[in-house]
Design an enzyme around this catalytic site. Structure first.
Site, PDB file in Angstrom:
ATOM      1  N   GLU A   1      -1.826  11.332   3.999  1.00 11.89           N
ATOM      2  CA  GLU A   1      -2.876  11.165   4.995  1.00 11.89           C
ATOM      3  C   GLU A   1      -2.724  12.291   6.013  1.00 11.89           C
ATOM      4  OE1 GLU A   1      -4.004   6.831   6.105  1.00 11.89           O
ATOM      5  OE2 GLU A   1      -1.818   6.888   5.939  1.00 11.89           O
TER       6      GLU A   1
ATOM      7  N   GLU B   1       0.870  -1.177   0.000  1.00  7.58           N
ATOM      8  CA  GLU B   1       0.000   0.000   0.000  1.00  7.58           C
ATOM      9  C   GLU B   1       0.901   1.218   0.000  1.00  7.58           C
ATOM     10  OE1 GLU B   1      -2.975   0.173   3.141  1.00  7.58           O
ATOM     11  OE2 GLU B   1      -2.669   2.342   3.360  1.00  7.58           O
TER      12      GLU B   1
END
Length: 336
Positions: A177, A172
């Site tokens: 974020e 991933e």
């Protein structure tokens, strides 16, 4: 916002890759935070500038699920205009309070939709899965992030085919974020309010023995905002080549990871040192509400007064290395 002049080879690259040539856009849209892209031979191969007033479903598919992302998140992702819309040249993903029912498993689960579950918020998530994916390149987006305790926007990538197995065996890549922007922060430098975004990769063995590496970076604040990146766009990007991934905010590289720092449990390093980050990944944008990370950080829990709130995306662009498409390394900045 979109560059007026494109590389001379762009139309050839697009036709070979099956991508669609872009129309001209507003002249005031910034070409990139990194003025060296042309010098380093990055060629634009895919983009969405979010012009017009409808989501381009040849490029993006909204997710519909209430499973909580595996993180105890509190939203149902829904496909409706209140939560996912394109308006005035921007994609807007809006998190809204209000109970909603939906699928208890994710869309790739063999039992989808599974049982019906309820969540206290609705929000938006869009993906290029099964529509566009890439191995190596520069992936960048210009995004304005929401603030408030419990807000968790993300710009990230997952493997199209998961050739090494389910998460996290096939990896991933988290381009950006951020959690709880503007909430109290006891360990932020130079401010008492949360002002950091982060970049990360996930890999290794199956949960609970999964691994990740990450780094957080303060976002520059406008005058008078006391460290909160409110009401401003930043450009988030990764440059991903064979054996290395670099992270950027507004053209500044702040993190770099090489293949000796990652692995997958299904392939030995001697057989394939670059696995799992050597396969096609697709792009996602989403606005989660709550979950283990934001609810366990800063002020804790979810501040209901935070919502409704929006994650606003000006554009997403994908570049590949014209002179070195097989590895991408020739176009990457010098090693840190």
């Amino acid at each position: 916002m979109r560059a007026i002049i494109y590389l001379a080879a762009l139309s050839i690259i697009l036709s070979l890759s099956g991508c669609i040539t872009l129309d001209a856009g507003p002249a005031d849209r910034p070409s990139s935070a990194d003025d060296s892209l042309n010098d380093r031979d990055w060629a634009l191969v895919w983009a969405d500038e979010f012009d017009g007033n409808t989501l381009d479903r040849t490029k993006w598919a909204p997710e519909v699920s209430c499973w909580g992302g595996g993180n105890q998140e509190r939203q149902c992702y829904v496909d409706r205009l209140e939560n996912v819309r394109v308006e005035d040249g921007y994609l807007r993903l809006k998190a809204v309070p209000g109970e909603h029912s939906g699928p208890s498993v994710h869309m790739e689960h063999p039992d989808y939709p599974g049982e019906t579950v309820r969540q206290p918020y609705t929000s938006g998530k869009v993906r290029t899965r099964d529509l566009a994916s890439w191995t190596y390149g520069r992936i960048e987006g210009r995004i304005k992030l929401p603030t408030g305790q419990g807000a968790w926007p993300a710009f990230w990538m997952m493997p199209q085919s998961s050739v090494y197995g389910g998460w996290p065996l096939s990896g991933e890549i988290d381009i950006m974020e951020a959690v709880n922007l503007g909430a109290r922060c006891d360990d932020c430098v130079g401010t008492s309010q949360e002002n950091r975004s982060s970049g990360a990769i996930h890999f290794g063995q199956r949960s609970p023995n999964n691994r990740y590496v990450d780094k957080r970076r303060p976002l520059a604040a406008q005058a008078g905002q006391a460290g909160i990146p409110r009401d401003q766009f930043h450009i988030y990007a990764v440059e991903w080549g064979e054996g290395r991934i670099d992270w950027f905010v507004d053209g500044e590289r702040f993190y770099s990871v090489s293949s000796d720092q990652w692995f997958t449990d299904t392939v030995s390093k001697s057989d394939d040192p670059n696995a799992p980050f050597n396969q096609d990944f697709y792009v996602m944008l989403n606005f989660a509400v709550g979950g283990a990370w934001p609810e366990g950080a800063n002020e804790g829990g979810i501040d209901a007064s935070t919502f409704p709130a929006e994650m606003v995306v000006d554009y997403v662009r994908v570049y590949q290395c014209r002179q070195d498409p097989d590895t991408g390394r020739a176009c990457m900045a010098a090693d840190i």
